[in-house]
Write a protein that holds these residues in place. Structure first.
Motif, PDB file in Angstrom:
ATOM      1  N   ARG A  48    -105.587 -41.441  50.179  1.00  0.00           N
ATOM      2  CA  ARG A  48    -105.981 -41.321  48.778  1.00  0.00           C
ATOM      3  C   ARG A  48    -107.136 -40.340  48.563  1.00  0.00           C
ATOM      4  O   ARG A  48    -107.141 -39.571  47.622  1.00  0.00           O
ATOM      5  CB  ARG A  48    -106.328 -42.691  48.195  1.00  0.00           C
ATOM      6  N   SER A  58    -109.498 -35.879  46.059  1.00  0.00           N
ATOM      7  CA  SER A  58    -108.672 -37.081  46.007  1.00  0.00           C
ATOM      8  C   SER A  58    -107.259 -36.791  45.538  1.00  0.00           C
ATOM      9  O   SER A  58    -107.041 -35.938  44.682  1.00  0.00           O
ATOM     10  CB  SER A  58    -109.288 -38.106  45.053  1.00  0.00           C
ATOM     11  N   ALA A  59    -106.324 -37.540  46.087  1.00  0.00           N
ATOM     12  CA  ALA A  59    -104.948 -37.480  45.609  1.00  0.00           C
ATOM     13  C   ALA A  59    -104.849 -38.170  44.254  1.00  0.00           C
ATOM     14  O   ALA A  59    -103.927 -37.907  43.495  1.00  0.00           O
ATOM     15  CB  ALA A  59    -104.011 -38.145  46.615  1.00  0.00           C
ATOM     16  N   GLU A  60    -105.818 -39.028  43.960  1.00  0.00           N
ATOM     17  CA  GLU A  60    -105.914 -39.676  42.660  1.00  0.00           C
ATOM     18  C   GLU A  60    -107.344 -40.177  42.492  1.00  0.00           C
ATOM     19  O   GLU A  60    -107.961 -40.667  43.426  1.00  0.00           O
ATOM     20  CB  GLU A  60    -104.948 -40.862  42.547  1.00  0.00           C
ATOM     21  N   ASP A  61    -107.888 -39.974  41.310  1.00  0.00           N
ATOM     22  CA  ASP A  61    -109.215 -40.505  41.020  1.00  0.00           C
ATOM     23  C   ASP A  61    -109.449 -40.403  39.528  1.00  0.00           C
ATOM     24  O   ASP A  61    -109.415 -39.314  38.967  1.00  0.00           O
ATOM     25  CB  ASP A  61    -110.312 -39.755  41.772  1.00  0.00           C
ATOM     26  N   SER A  62    -109.696 -41.531  38.899  1.00  0.00           N
ATOM     27  CA  SER A  62    -109.920 -41.525  37.458  1.00  0.00           C
ATOM     28  C   SER A  62    -111.373 -41.832  37.100  1.00  0.00           C
ATOM     29  O   SER A  62    -111.711 -41.919  35.937  1.00  0.00           O
ATOM     30  CB  SER A  62    -108.987 -42.533  36.779  1.00  0.00           C
ATOM     31  N   GLN A 105    -105.841 -33.397  40.821  1.00  0.00           N
ATOM     32  CA  GLN A 105    -105.538 -34.791  40.525  1.00  0.00           C
ATOM     33  C   GLN A 105    -106.755 -35.582  40.035  1.00  0.00           C
ATOM     34  O   GLN A 105    -106.617 -36.667  39.496  1.00  0.00           O
ATOM     35  CB  GLN A 105    -104.956 -35.507  41.756  1.00  0.00           C
ATOM     36  N   VAL A 106    -107.943 -35.049  40.248  1.00  0.00           N
ATOM     37  CA  VAL A 106    -109.146 -35.739  39.785  1.00  0.00           C
ATOM     38  C   VAL A 106    -109.192 -35.654  38.267  1.00  0.00           C
ATOM     39  O   VAL A 106    -109.111 -34.567  37.692  1.00  0.00           O
ATOM     40  CB  VAL A 106    -110.416 -35.117  40.408  1.00  0.00           C
ATOM     41  N   GLU A 107    -109.296 -36.797  37.642  1.00  0.00           N
ATOM     42  CA  GLU A 107    -109.287 -36.854  36.181  1.00  0.00           C
ATOM     43  C   GLU A 107    -110.693 -36.608  35.645  1.00  0.00           C
ATOM     44  O   GLU A 107    -111.457 -37.528  35.400  1.00  0.00           O
ATOM     45  CB  GLU A 107    -108.749 -38.199  35.711  1.00  0.00           C
ATOM     46  N   PRO A 134    -102.064 -29.064  44.099  1.00  0.00           N
ATOM     47  CA  PRO A 134    -102.196 -30.470  44.486  1.00  0.00           C
ATOM     48  C   PRO A 134    -102.185 -30.664  46.006  1.00  0.00           C
ATOM     49  O   PRO A 134    -102.736 -31.634  46.518  1.00  0.00           O
ATOM     50  CB  PRO A 134    -100.971 -31.143  43.857  1.00  0.00           C
TER      51      PRO A 134
END
Length: 191
Positions: free
Chosen positions: A18, A92-96, A116-118, A133
């Protein structure tokens, strides 16, 4: 022998997928780090049940200069790391909830983030947002991050825009008081 003058800070829980630290280890060009006399500095706890040592194995085998400092609880130490850093990495592959980006701004440190970082595009002038990505443009992003003169842009922006909200006021007050106590010559210039 290369003398390390600067660090790229990677504050995140150490996990294999992640947070994408291992992807960075595989794609980062050691020559880019050498050119700017930088090393990677990893902060954070290991995720529970995490036993994959491929991050450090990859860094070692590719001769990438790095240091793992673990979880830092002393705020003064943490602020010192942000201030010394040439950039805060968040791939990060995802981070909000990219809190480390805001912490970096309070330390006058620009960021490098994955797409992908929001993070609001209105903050893109405070750092570098990669386009790929898969982090295929990582080295170009690091070159841009390290070759740009950011001046006091991150800290000035944080002081003007992050300190009025409930969420960031306590963080700002803590960082600002510790930062100014440790680096008074910088505070007199940017206050």
């Amino acid at each position: 022998m290369l003398i390390i003058l600067f660090i790229l800070l990677y504050p995140a829980q150490i996990i294999s997928t992640r947070k994408a630290q291992t992807v960075v280890a595989k794609k980062i060009d050691p020559e880019v780090l050498a050119k700017y006399r930088c090393k990677l500095v990893f902060l954070g706890r290991f995720e529970e049940n995490f036993s994959d040592s491929s991050l450090f194995t990859t860094l070692d085998s590719r001769k990438i200069p790095y240091e793992y400092l673990g979880f830092i609880t002393n705020r003064s130490e943490l602020i010192d790391l942000y201030v010394r850093a040439r950039g805060v990495l968040m791939t990060s592959a995802e981070d909000s909830a990219p809190r480390v980006i805001f912490e970096g701004a309070f330390g006058n440190t620009p960021f490098l983030i994955s797409p992908q970082v929001e993070l609001s595009p209105s903050l893109d002038h405070l750092g570098v947002r990669l386009k790929s990505p898969e982090l295929d443009d990582l080295n170009e992003g690091i070159e841009k991050l390290l070759s740009t003169d950011w001046g006091n842009l991150p800290l000035d922006f944080a002081r003007n825009h992050f300190n009025d909200t409930q969420a960031y006021k306590p963080m700002f007050d803590t960082f600002d008081s510790l930062f100014c106590a440790k680096y008074p010559h910088k505070c007199s210039v940017i206050s």
